[in-house]
Design a protein around this motif. Structure first.
Motif, PDB file in Angstrom:
ATOM      1  N   VAL A 103      39.160  45.848  29.052  1.00 38.24           N
ATOM      2  CA  VAL A 103      39.295  44.977  30.232  1.00 38.24           C
ATOM      3  C   VAL A 103      38.589  43.640  29.973  1.00 38.24           C
ATOM      4  CG1 VAL A 103      38.670  44.730  32.681  1.00 38.24           C
ATOM      5  CG2 VAL A 103      39.602  46.878  31.842  1.00 38.24           C
ATOM      6  N   ASP A 104      37.444  43.682  29.320  1.00 32.24           N
ATOM      7  CA  ASP A 104      36.744  42.433  28.986  1.00 32.24           C
ATOM      8  C   ASP A 104      37.603  41.556  28.088  1.00 32.24           C
ATOM      9  OD1 ASP A 104      34.626  43.136  30.466  1.00 32.24           O
ATOM     10  OD2 ASP A 104      33.303  43.690  28.805  1.00 32.24           O
ATOM     11  N   TRP A 105      38.280  42.189  27.128  1.00 31.28           N
ATOM     12  CA  TRP A 105      39.144  41.402  26.233  1.00 31.28           C
ATOM     13  C   TRP A 105      40.237  40.714  27.053  1.00 31.28           C
ATOM     14  CZ3 TRP A 105      44.311  41.083  25.125  1.00 31.28           C
ATOM     15  CH2 TRP A 105      44.658  40.281  24.027  1.00 31.28           C
ATOM     16  N   ILE A 106      40.821  41.454  27.998  1.00 29.56           N
ATOM     17  CA  ILE A 106      41.931  40.907  28.794  1.00 29.56           C
ATOM     18  C   ILE A 106      41.459  39.754  29.679  1.00 29.56           C
ATOM     19  CG2 ILE A 106      43.608  41.467  30.627  1.00 29.56           C
ATOM     20  CD1 ILE A 106      43.494  44.403  29.474  1.00 29.56           C
ATOM     21  N   THR A 107      40.285  39.912  30.261  1.00 29.77           N
ATOM     22  CA  THR A 107      39.858  38.928  31.272  1.00 29.77           C
ATOM     23  C   THR A 107      38.950  37.828  30.710  1.00 29.77           C
ATOM     24  OG1 THR A 107      38.054  40.409  31.857  1.00 29.77           O
ATOM     25  CG2 THR A 107      40.020  40.521  33.234  1.00 29.77           C
TER      26      THR A 107
ATOM     27  N   PRO B  33      43.266  49.977  37.537  1.00 29.36           N
ATOM     28  CA  PRO B  33      42.210  49.873  38.553  1.00 29.36           C
ATOM     29  C   PRO B  33      41.000  49.076  38.059  1.00 29.36           C
ATOM     30  CG  PRO B  33      42.982  52.137  38.387  1.00 29.36           C
ATOM     31  CD  PRO B  33      43.630  51.392  37.280  1.00 29.36           C
ATOM     32  N   HIS B  34      40.603  49.288  36.796  1.00 30.82           N
ATOM     33  CA  HIS B  34      39.461  48.546  36.238  1.00 30.82           C
ATOM     34  C   HIS B  34      39.804  47.065  36.138  1.00 30.82           C
ATOM     35  CE1 HIS B  34      37.447  52.297  35.041  1.00 30.82           C
ATOM     36  NE2 HIS B  34      38.639  52.714  34.709  1.00 30.82           N
ATOM     37  N   LEU B  35      41.050  46.780  35.741  1.00 27.78           N
ATOM     38  CA  LEU B  35      41.484  45.386  35.604  1.00 27.78           C
ATOM     39  C   LEU B  35      41.488  44.704  36.975  1.00 27.78           C
ATOM     40  CD1 LEU B  35      42.604  43.162  33.760  1.00 27.78           C
ATOM     41  CD2 LEU B  35      44.894  44.080  34.140  1.00 27.78           C
ATOM     42  N   CYS B  36      41.983  45.418  37.989  1.00 23.05           N
ATOM     43  CA  CYS B  36      42.027  44.832  39.343  1.00 23.05           C
ATOM     44  C   CYS B  36      40.606  44.502  39.805  1.00 23.05           C
ATOM     45  CB  CYS B  36      42.673  45.803  40.326  1.00 23.05           C
ATOM     46  SG  CYS B  36      44.431  45.972  40.059  1.00 23.05           S
ATOM     47  N   LYS B  37      39.671  45.434  39.609  1.00 22.66           N
ATOM     48  CA  LYS B  37      38.285  45.196  40.041  1.00 22.66           C
ATOM     49  C   LYS B  37      37.724  43.979  39.319  1.00 22.66           C
ATOM     50  CE  LYS B  37      37.298  50.006  40.773  1.00 22.66           C
ATOM     51  NZ  LYS B  37      36.731  51.153  40.107  1.00 22.66           N
ATOM     52  N   SER B  38      37.984  43.897  38.012  1.00 23.91           N
ATOM     53  CA  SER B  38      37.459  42.789  37.223  1.00 23.91           C
ATOM     54  C   SER B  38      38.083  41.458  37.681  1.00 23.91           C
ATOM     55  CB  SER B  38      37.750  43.065  35.749  1.00 23.91           C
ATOM     56  OG  SER B  38      37.356  42.005  34.971  1.00 23.91           O
TER      57      SER B  38
ATOM     58  N   CYS C 240      49.285  32.165  37.564  1.00 24.13           N
ATOM     59  CA  CYS C 240      48.579  33.431  37.299  1.00 24.13           C
ATOM     60  C   CYS C 240      47.750  33.342  36.009  1.00 24.13           C
ATOM     61  CB  CYS C 240      49.572  34.581  37.204  1.00 24.13           C
ATOM     62  SG  CYS C 240      50.613  34.495  35.749  1.00 24.13           S
ATOM     63  N   ASP C 241      46.698  34.143  35.976  1.00 24.61           N
ATOM     64  CA  ASP C 241      45.869  34.206  34.766  1.00 24.61           C
ATOM     65  C   ASP C 241      46.365  35.295  33.825  1.00 24.61           C
ATOM     66  OD1 ASP C 241      43.563  32.351  35.490  1.00 24.61           O
ATOM     67  OD2 ASP C 241      43.655  33.672  37.238  1.00 24.61           O
ATOM     68  N   ILE C 242      46.808  36.414  34.424  1.00 20.83           N
ATOM     69  CA  ILE C 242      47.191  37.571  33.596  1.00 20.83           C
ATOM     70  C   ILE C 242      48.588  38.037  34.004  1.00 20.83           C
ATOM     71  CG2 ILE C 242      46.598  39.970  33.025  1.00 20.83           C
ATOM     72  CD1 ILE C 242      43.633  38.991  33.832  1.00 20.83           C
ATOM     73  N   LEU C 243      49.461  38.157  33.015  1.00 20.06           N
ATOM     74  CA  LEU C 243      50.841  38.591  33.264  1.00 20.06           C
ATOM     75  C   LEU C 243      51.022  40.020  32.765  1.00 20.06           C
ATOM     76  CD1 LEU C 243      53.958  38.122  33.712  1.00 20.06           C
ATOM     77  CD2 LEU C 243      54.002  37.164  31.390  1.00 20.06           C
ATOM     78  N   LEU C 244      51.593  40.885  33.614  1.00 18.51           N
ATOM     79  CA  LEU C 244      51.908  42.255  33.192  1.00 18.51           C
ATOM     80  C   LEU C 244      53.428  42.396  33.128  1.00 18.51           C
ATOM     81  CD1 LEU C 244      49.415  44.369  35.380  1.00 18.51           C
ATOM     82  CD2 LEU C 244      48.997  43.237  33.193  1.00 18.51           C
ATOM     83  N   VAL C 245      53.950  42.774  31.969  1.00 18.46           N
ATOM     84  CA  VAL C 245      55.400  42.905  31.788  1.00 18.46           C
ATOM     85  C   VAL C 245      55.753  44.373  31.594  1.00 18.46           C
ATOM     86  CG1 VAL C 245      57.381  42.227  30.379  1.00 18.46           C
ATOM     87  CG2 VAL C 245      55.529  40.613  30.754  1.00 18.46           C
ATOM     88  N   ALA C 246      56.624  44.886  32.478  1.00 17.58           N
ATOM     89  CA  ALA C 246      56.934  46.323  32.465  1.00 17.58           C
ATOM     90  C   ALA C 246      58.434  46.534  32.315  1.00 17.58           C
ATOM     91  CB  ALA C 246      56.436  46.958  33.768  1.00 17.58           C
ATOM     92  N   MET C 247      58.929  46.518  31.077  1.00 13.96           N
ATOM     93  CA  MET C 247      60.369  46.743  30.882  1.00 13.96           C
ATOM     94  C   MET C 247      60.638  47.832  29.836  1.00 13.96           C
ATOM     95  SD  MET C 247      62.183  43.065  31.355  1.00 13.96           S
ATOM     96  CE  MET C 247      61.375  42.167  30.062  1.00 13.96           C
ATOM     97  N   GLY C 248      59.601  48.562  29.451  1.00 16.95           N
ATOM     98  CA  GLY C 248      59.760  49.614  28.443  1.00 16.95           C
ATOM     99  C   GLY C 248      59.787  49.032  27.033  1.00 16.95           C
TER     100      GLY C 248
END
Ligand code: UDP
Length: 429
Positions: free
Chosen positions: A202-206, A272-277, A336-344
């Motif tokens: 999570v630290d790496w992501i944020t 959940p950890h990412l959301c909190k961060s 946005c700061d962080i993009l989540l892509v969910a297409m498999g």
């Protein structure tokens, strides 16, 4: 059997006004019968070990001194010679010195927590614990203290189930995780995989500073199988800024290479950890992917659960006319700061690498079926299955047709490649 709930939190808060409860930990009454059954089953092996010791004029047992999480010294019996030498601890369990499940022998608790546990509940050291089980399967959804609290509050059925789960985890992952090496980065199947705990991921992501969008992928059995049969996909995975090891298959592969994975870094447990961060650091997310309405539903559910969370935008992943430019504009305009892509896989990874130069966000991750879970569209596997690293069985039962190839065909192929062909290669990287 137990009439008072064991609570570390309340007890640590009221240490000074403490009344000892001396409650008994449930379930330990089944220790002796189970130990006796196992001793009888293993009798031929024990007799061989005893005969070997007598023939070589050694003592039959060797004593192992350990310290449990409450700093108590525990002496365990092992056979000094022969096969399955550690099974002699069954005598310690039968004699009542040790429990099957109890206070872990793998780590030490902080002194105030030790004080609470020792005064609040009568509990022996145990061969197994919920903490050890989670450590083995890489689950990082609860702290050591929460796991101990949950374990000690369990009833006799929970106790028995914990024994079964612990035996199953030994069959699936082997006993000795302590002998495995640790490294920050591993080379698995030719890919450089980060060996991070969930918090580090999570630290790496944020927190990773960047001029260009950082791309992170979660590699699992499915993506490794794809990367071995498709060199283009292998190159695409290699071009990510970070690869995180997702699932029990990767855990087994790392173990085959002699390394311990710090955590099961799958997107679903990480969110959940990412959301909190993100709430803490005031960063926003964008959800792109899944069927129409799902990303939006997931966003609403998460914003409700994590007050202050900013999901700057959502878009579904079924764009038949391939309007990538429109979606990229929407992502960039959202700020946005962080993009989540969910297409498999491999579509989501290919999409991100193809468009990374046009994106303005700090970090982008490929997250598979994540929004389906958080929107409530697909239910997550029960915890007990995740505790033994078998979440895939649940996903197969939910979507047998879609997931047949991935799991029923893919898992044995992965095991064959890992254990028979030895493709895991490896080492530190
Ligand atoms: N999906 C999508 N567009 C497509 C195909 C799939 O948005 O063209 C979504 C699908 O609805 C699901 C996700 O991609 O939400 C893929 O989930 P999968 O189960 O494959 O992911 P996993 O977590 O297993 O990698």
């Amino acid at each position: 059997m137990k009439n008072t709930k064991f609570s570390l939190q309340t007890m640590t808060q009221s240490l000074k006004h403490y009344d000892s409860i001396h409650d008994q930990y449930s379930g330990t009454f089944i220790d002796r019968p189970i130990a006796l059954i196992l001793i009888l089953m293993l009798l031929p092996c024990f007799l061989i070990n005893i005969a070997l010791a007598l023939c070589t004029r050694r003592s039959i047992f060797s004593m192992q001194h350990k310290t449990d999480a409450l700093s108590r010294t525990v002496t365990l019996h092992h056979f000094s010679f022969g096969i399955w030498v550690k099974t002699a601890v069954l005598f310690d369990i039968y004699s009542g010195k040790l429990s099957f499940c109890g206070i872990p022998l793998t780590h030490r608790l902080s002194p105030d927590i030790q004080f609470c546990v020792m005064n609040q509940i009568k509990c022996k050291a145990g061969l197994f614990s919920l903490y050890d089980l989670h450590l083995k399967t890489g689950l990082t959804i609860m702290s050591k203290e929460q796991l101990l609290e949950q374990q000690l509050n369990g009833n006799s059925v929970d106790y028995f189930v914990l024994i079964i789960k612990s035996f199953m985890s030994i069959v699936l992952y082997g006993r000795a995780i302590t002998k495995l090496k640790k490294a920050k980065n591993l080379s698995l199947f030719g890919l450089r995989v980060k060996n991070t705990s969930m918090a580090e991921a999570v630290d790496w992501i944020t927190q990773t500073p960047t001029d260009k969008t950082n791309i992170g992928f979660f590699v699992n059995v499915h993506s490794i199988n794809l990367s071995i049969s498709d060199p283009t996909f292998f190159n695409q995975l290699s071009n990510a800024n970070a690869l995180f090891a997702d699932g029990s298959g990767m855990r087994l592969a790392a173990k085959k290479a002699g390394f311990l994975l710090n955590g099961n870094n799958n997107g679903t447990d990480m969110l959940p950890h990412l959301c909190k961060s993100c709430v803490k650091s005031n960063q926003s997310l964008y959800f792109f992917g899944a069927k129409p309405g799902i990303a939006e539903q997931a966003s609403k559910a998460l914003c409700k659960q994590y007050p202050g969370l900013n999901v700057a935008g959502t878009a579904h992943g079924y764009n038949k006319d391939n309007n990538a430019e429109q979606i990229i504009d929407s992502i960039n305009n959202s700020g946005c700061d962080i993009l989540l892509v969910a297409m498999g896989s491999p579509v989501q990874e290919q999409w991100l690498l193809e468009h990374r130069d046009k994106l303005h966000c700090k970090t982008a991750l490929a997250v598979g079926g994540l929004f389906d879970f958080y929107s409530g569209d697909i239910s997550r596997s029960p915890l007990w299955l995740r505790e033994i690293g078998m979440e895939w069985v649940w996903r197969l039962l939910q979507e047998p047709r879609n997931k047949f190839n991935r799991y029923v065909v893919g898992n044995p192929i992965f095991l064959y490649r890992t254990f028979i062909l030895g493709l895991v290669n490896t080492g530190e990287k």
